[in-house]
Design an enzyme around this catalytic site. Sequence first.
Site, PDB file in Angstrom:
ATOM      1  N   HIS A 152       0.856  -1.184   0.000  1.00  0.00           N
ATOM      2  CA  HIS A 152       0.000   0.000   0.000  1.00  0.00           C
ATOM      3  C   HIS A 152       0.892   1.235   0.000  1.00  0.00           C
ATOM      4  CE1 HIS A 152      -4.005  -1.642   0.464  1.00  0.00           C
ATOM      5  NE2 HIS A 152      -3.578  -2.445   1.413  1.00  0.00           N
ATOM      6  N   CYS A 180      -0.219   2.287  -4.634  1.00  0.00           N
ATOM      7  CA  CYS A 180      -0.942   3.497  -5.013  1.00  0.00           C
ATOM      8  C   CYS A 180      -0.001   4.700  -4.903  1.00  0.00           C
ATOM      9  CB  CYS A 180      -2.145   3.708  -4.100  1.00  0.00           C
ATOM     10  SG  CYS A 180      -3.448   2.481  -4.296  1.00  0.00           S
TER      11      CYS A 180
END
Length: 506
Positions: A206, A248
């Site tokens: 992440h 991301c």
Amino acid sequence: MKNLFVVCFLFVTVVYGFPKDVANNSEKGMDSKTEIQGLDTAVESGLEDVLVDHHIEFASKKLDSNHKGKKKTIKKAHTDEEGEGKVWVFLVAGSDGWTNYRHQADICHAYQTIVLRGIPKENIIVMMKDDIATNDLNPYKGKIINEPNGTDVYEGVIIDYRGNDVTPDNFLKVLEGDKKAMEGIGSGRVIESTEKDTIFVNFDDHGSYGYVIFPNRQKLSAQNLSEAVHRMIEKKKFDKMLLYIETCESGSMADGLYSSNSSVLVLTAAGRFESSWACYCQESSLPCLGDAFSVSWMADLYQEFMATNKSIFEQFDAVRSSTRRSHVNIYGDYNLARLRLQDFFGKHFKARTLENSMREPVYDLVDARDVSLHWFKKMAKTYTKSAGADRYSQMVEKIEEGRDLIDHVFYKIIDAIARDGKEYDDVIEGRHAINFKTSNCYEKLINDFSDECVDIYKNSYTLRHLYTFYNLCLLEETHNRQINPEFKKAMESVCNEQTRQLSDID
């Protein structure tokens, strides 16, 4: 006139190469609104702003063979056989938890792929939590797959650092070859590279603007990564380095690694301000199995007929075309993009034992920050006629309500600090390249928010808003204000026990 512009642009690109610091963004299948929001080519920074028509398809073969821009001499690929150097590989999954299944699946598959390409196992270092294969929710105990009905990619993977050893501090020590510091931790193995060696790093996790997240409330910043790589350059720890980052907003992790003669090239799954996307999410008993960028670049390596001829740029060109919804980006020393895949991934391609092959673009996609929500929705639908359905449905409702509250929290904090509508819009809409001079303020706001409002390390949805904290810090620089006291005061009026409980619902 438009056609003339396109022809001129292609000519300039082919003759002189990419403009300095351009991250190429080609995207298919996005609606225009998303496309504009995802652009990573027009950024405000200390560097010259660059705007590229990302609809233009670059002729990668022509660029590769006829590049006449500024070059440096690239040495012949080093191999153990030539006695001139080694290829080191560092594979890292920085997440934990069942719904993050895909990160460890990607890394295990990368391990199998690179071994098949002929890189010795003793040159590969793996860091991952290792809580998926034996997870109580795993219906295939001891196995991990990276595609529907796929082969087990977990078997045979040698994991050097697992559990609590998966930390940003250990990541940097392994990368920089600090063997003494890693004594007694995991396998203790580090990248013992020299100025003749090649390093490939694959990071899967992440991420947010300028950060990637690790377990146990830890994070690695773009600044920390940049400083580590530059220390390695000063100490002559490698000849060339290639990083593939699957998170991301991964484009923001390349800030500080731009130098055109650094011998460092970075490919990212997404631009600075957009999500990466998970794929293979329809398996009834499993979360999303992979990430679109990772699946695409590994699939590309399975093209045996291209195994020794394809350049890094040609792989980038293929992967950006097959990766949907996010813009695959390339940063750094573009001279390295002319090198061949075999320079980083090995050239002794063994018999194929995995089923993956270069596919058409994957369409079964879920925003990486929505994977947990997607999982609960799928379980609610799967068990619609059983007693468990209510539990999953309630969790879906709780997550969706929590996300609405998180949006409200961020907007209320910003509204409390902004002195007028223009400042508010600048904070919400501003898209800037990271300046490390602002990093201390930015990190302070993130830490205070995590401690006193919502724990960003437990709720990945919050990560999409963190860029606004960076923009708040810019107010401090441009308007001579002390933002931290204002920020704390704003949190006092917005954050409470209810917001702190949002940390547990992702």
